[in-house]
Write a protein that holds these residues in place. Structure first.
Motif, mmCIF file in Angstrom:
data_model
loop_
_atom_site.group_PDB
_atom_site.id
_atom_site.type_symbol
_atom_site.label_atom_id
_atom_site.label_comp_id
_atom_site.label_asym_id
_atom_site.label_seq_id
_atom_site.Cartn_x
_atom_site.Cartn_y
_atom_site.Cartn_z
ATOM 1 N N GLU A 261 0.798 -1.146 -0.001
ATOM 2 C CA GLU A 261 -0.003 -0.049 0.164
ATOM 3 C C GLU A 261 0.870 1.234 0.105
ATOM 4 N N ARG A 262 0.883 2.038 -0.918
ATOM 5 C CA ARG A 262 1.584 3.246 -1.344
ATOM 6 C C ARG A 262 1.195 4.344 -0.566
ATOM 7 N N ILE A 263 -0.110 4.884 -0.473
ATOM 8 C CA ILE A 263 -0.713 5.887 0.189
ATOM 9 C C ILE A 263 -2.048 5.656 0.433
ATOM 10 N N SER A 264 -2.684 6.239 1.316
ATOM 11 C CA SER A 264 -4.196 6.251 1.610
ATOM 12 C C SER A 264 -4.425 7.974 1.915
ATOM 13 N N ILE A 265 -5.626 8.255 0.924
ATOM 14 C CA ILE A 265 -6.010 9.539 0.957
ATOM 15 C C ILE A 265 -7.570 9.413 1.136
ATOM 16 N N ASP A 266 -8.147 10.713 1.426
ATOM 17 C CA ASP A 266 -9.614 10.891 1.296
ATOM 18 C C ASP A 266 -9.905 11.986 0.459
ATOM 19 N N LEU A 267 -11.199 11.799 -0.083
ATOM 20 C CA LEU A 267 -11.534 12.758 -1.132
ATOM 21 C C LEU A 267 -12.934 12.923 -1.039
ATOM 22 N N LYS A 268 -13.477 14.134 -1.508
ATOM 23 C CA LYS A 268 -14.710 14.627 -1.371
ATOM 24 C C LYS A 268 -15.392 14.483 -2.647
ATOM 25 N N HIS A 269 -14.623 14.468 -3.634
ATOM 26 C CA HIS A 269 -15.391 14.407 -5.172
ATOM 27 C C HIS A 269 -15.492 13.160 -5.794
ATOM 28 N N LYS A 270 -16.697 12.951 -6.472
ATOM 29 C CA LYS A 270 -16.506 11.390 -6.993
ATOM 30 C C LYS A 270 -15.685 11.046 -8.411
ATOM 31 N N LYS A 271 -15.473 12.167 -8.882
ATOM 32 C CA LYS A 271 -14.522 11.989 -9.934
ATOM 33 C C LYS A 271 -13.184 12.371 -9.695
ATOM 34 N N ALA A 272 -12.146 11.678 -10.493
ATOM 35 C CA ALA A 272 -10.778 11.909 -10.224
ATOM 36 C C ALA A 272 -10.029 11.945 -11.279
ATOM 37 N N VAL A 273 -8.508 12.234 -11.515
ATOM 38 C CA VAL A 273 -8.053 12.108 -12.797
ATOM 39 C C VAL A 273 -6.475 11.472 -12.359
ATOM 40 N N LEU A 274 -6.091 10.427 -12.873
ATOM 41 C CA LEU A 274 -4.810 9.797 -12.699
ATOM 42 C C LEU A 274 -3.887 10.273 -13.733
ATOM 43 N N LYS A 275 -2.731 10.764 -13.763
ATOM 44 C CA LYS A 275 -1.668 11.053 -14.498
ATOM 45 C C LYS A 275 -0.364 10.291 -14.366
ATOM 46 N N TYR A 300 0.756 -0.139 -20.685
ATOM 47 C CA TYR A 300 1.252 1.435 -21.372
ATOM 48 C C TYR A 300 2.595 1.505 -20.923
ATOM 49 N N GLY A 301 3.470 1.870 -21.999
ATOM 50 C CA GLY A 301 4.817 2.054 -21.978
ATOM 51 C C GLY A 301 4.884 3.681 -21.540
ATOM 52 N N LEU A 302 5.709 3.727 -20.367
ATOM 53 C CA LEU A 302 5.950 5.130 -19.661
ATOM 54 C C LEU A 302 6.854 6.038 -20.638
ATOM 55 N N VAL A 303 6.388 7.194 -20.776
ATOM 56 C CA VAL A 303 7.265 8.241 -21.439
ATOM 57 C C VAL A 303 7.247 9.632 -20.479
ATOM 58 N N LYS A 304 7.806 10.392 -21.222
ATOM 59 C CA LYS A 304 7.979 11.787 -20.547
ATOM 60 C C LYS A 304 6.505 12.772 -20.299
ATOM 61 N N LYS A 305 5.857 12.444 -21.278
ATOM 62 C CA LYS A 305 4.560 13.190 -21.267
ATOM 63 C C LYS A 305 3.587 12.272 -20.395
ATOM 64 N N GLU A 306 2.796 13.084 -19.487
ATOM 65 C CA GLU A 306 1.653 12.314 -18.796
ATOM 66 C C GLU A 306 0.623 11.825 -19.438
ATOM 67 N N HIS A 307 0.308 10.592 -19.221
ATOM 68 C CA HIS A 307 -0.859 10.105 -19.536
ATOM 69 C C HIS A 307 -2.004 10.150 -18.648
ATOM 70 N N LYS A 308 -3.278 10.690 -19.330
ATOM 71 C CA LYS A 308 -4.547 11.005 -18.304
ATOM 72 C C LYS A 308 -5.439 9.871 -18.452
ATOM 73 N N ILE A 309 -5.883 9.601 -17.072
ATOM 74 C CA ILE A 309 -6.993 8.806 -17.041
ATOM 75 C C ILE A 309 -8.147 9.341 -16.212
ATOM 76 N N ARG A 310 -9.325 9.452 -16.680
ATOM 77 C CA ARG A 310 -10.163 9.872 -15.830
ATOM 78 C C ARG A 310 -11.162 8.675 -15.153
ATOM 79 N N ILE A 311 -11.380 8.707 -13.744
ATOM 80 C CA ILE A 311 -11.975 7.744 -13.015
ATOM 81 C C ILE A 311 -13.085 8.268 -12.259
#
Length: 366
Positions: A261-275, A300-311
């Motif tokens: 487990e890397r981190i545990s966080i609390d969020l108030k919004h239903k939608k989030a973005v992973l990069k 997905y092969g990681l590169v310098k440019k961020e890849h965005k994922i909406r969840i």
């Protein structure tokens, strides 16, 4: 200053054509409550004092907020500046005469207001707001004569519209379809120092009170969002889910790896973005990402440019599992990850291998 604020306001409206979802519109109900204090001349000889008077302002108009970071507003309203004079003196060395006189000045005004929102690390419920307003105060022409006991007051207002600024600092709470502001502002008028003049006469002498109609006030602002149909791209509005790929539970060779487990966080919004992007040197690291066991990014092969994922999060506990497809040229498989939800952004570095997955725990509280 006013022209600059107006230019910025219309610039935000122009950006609307580029980003329908980034701009939200509100109708502000803006209230100021503070104190006004006039300057005095000849008060010691006449034994006249000037006490702080109550100032009240109310404004409304139109406000646009861009990406929950900064915004502009055009507002109009009125201000009532109150002043209070009092005197105490002896007549014939026998009687003490006390007199008080209150007077209010009413004026219309219009202004443009800009603000910037700064997230607070130790307060997830509010954001710091720094803003400034500029506009015109319409003084008008007016005269008034009044008397209280042995005190008589003649007040005169005669002047063209004056330019003013209102620096402001405070806290804002973003509540779904509304924004509530609380802060402190100082209203400063430029121009004639004697826009408001009162000549106070008592048996012991005469004093003059004058003011620029400046005031220090507490700001309370409620701003409900204007209801409208948003023009959003269907593929962007929906969370990213790869239906054709198997779920994590259907891949025992991956799901049965050791998990950290890397981190545990609390969020108030239903939608989030992973990069995701490569953490340092591009060495061929490839990852897959699963949200609550559902695939959202595969091989997905990681590169310098961020890849965005909406969840889209489920109420309660959620898990984001990062799986290494390989370890690249330099083990282990490392990736820079950013999680953004509302005004909150979390940054971390994940480290996975062919024996160990990494999990980010998110608790979504409705």
């Amino acid at each position: 200053m006013l022209r600059i604020l107006l230019s910025c306001f219309f610039l935000i409206l122009a950006i609307q054509a580029e980003s329908q979802k980034s701009i939200r519109y509100f109708i502000p109900a803006d209230f100021h409550a503070g104190a006004s204090l006039a300057n005095m001349e000849g008060s010691q000889m006449a034994n006249v004092s000037n006490n702080p008077g109550l100032t009240l302002s109310a404004f409304t108009g139109f406000m646009a907020r861009y990406k929950d970071r900064f915004g502009m507003a055009l507002e109009g309203g009125f201000t009532i500046n109150g002043y209070q004079y009092s005197s105490s003196f002896n007549l014939g060395g026998l009687n003490v005469q006390n007199s008080e006189y209150n007077i209010q000045h009413f004026a219309w005004s219009t202004k443009a207001r800009a603000f910037y929102l700064i997230p607070l690390k130790n307060n997830r419920h509010s954001v710091l707001r720094i803003g400034i307003g500029a506009g015109y105060l319409f003084l008008g022409q007016d005269q008034e004569f009044g008397q209280s006991g042995a005190m008589s007051v003649f007040t005169e207002i005669d002047g063209p519209p004056v330019t003013f600024i209102e620096p402001e600092i405070g806290l804002s709470k973003l509540m779904g379809k509304s924004q509530i502001d609380l802060g402190i502002t100082y209203h400063h008028n430029f121009g004639d120092a004697r826009a408001f003049t009162s000549r106070i006469t008592v048996p012991t002498g005469t004093a003059t009170a004058y003011s620029r109609l400046n005031y220090l006030a507490v700001v309370l602002r409620f701003q409900p969002e204007i209801l409208r149909k948003r023009k959003t791209s269907p593929e962007r509005a929906k969370p990213t889910i790869i239906r054709a790929a198997p779920q994590l539970a259907e891949l025992p060779e991956i799901s049965q790896r050791n998990t950290r487990e890397r981190i545990s966080i609390d969020l108030k919004h239903k939608k989030a973005v992973l990069k995701f992007k490569d953490n340092s040197e591009i060495d061929g690291d490839t990852i897959s990402v699963y949200v609550n066991g559902m695939p959202v990014l595969i091989d997905y092969g990681l590169v310098k440019k961020e890849h965005k994922i909406r969840i889209e999060l489920e109420p309660g506990a959620n898990s984001i599992t990062i799986v290494a497809k390989n370890e690249g040229k330099v083990p282990p498989n490392t990736a820079a990850c950013r999680i953004r939800s509302g005004l909150k952004t979390y940054q971390l570095t994940t480290s996975t291998s062919m024996r160990q997955n990494e999990v980010i725990k998110i608790n979504y509280v409705e």
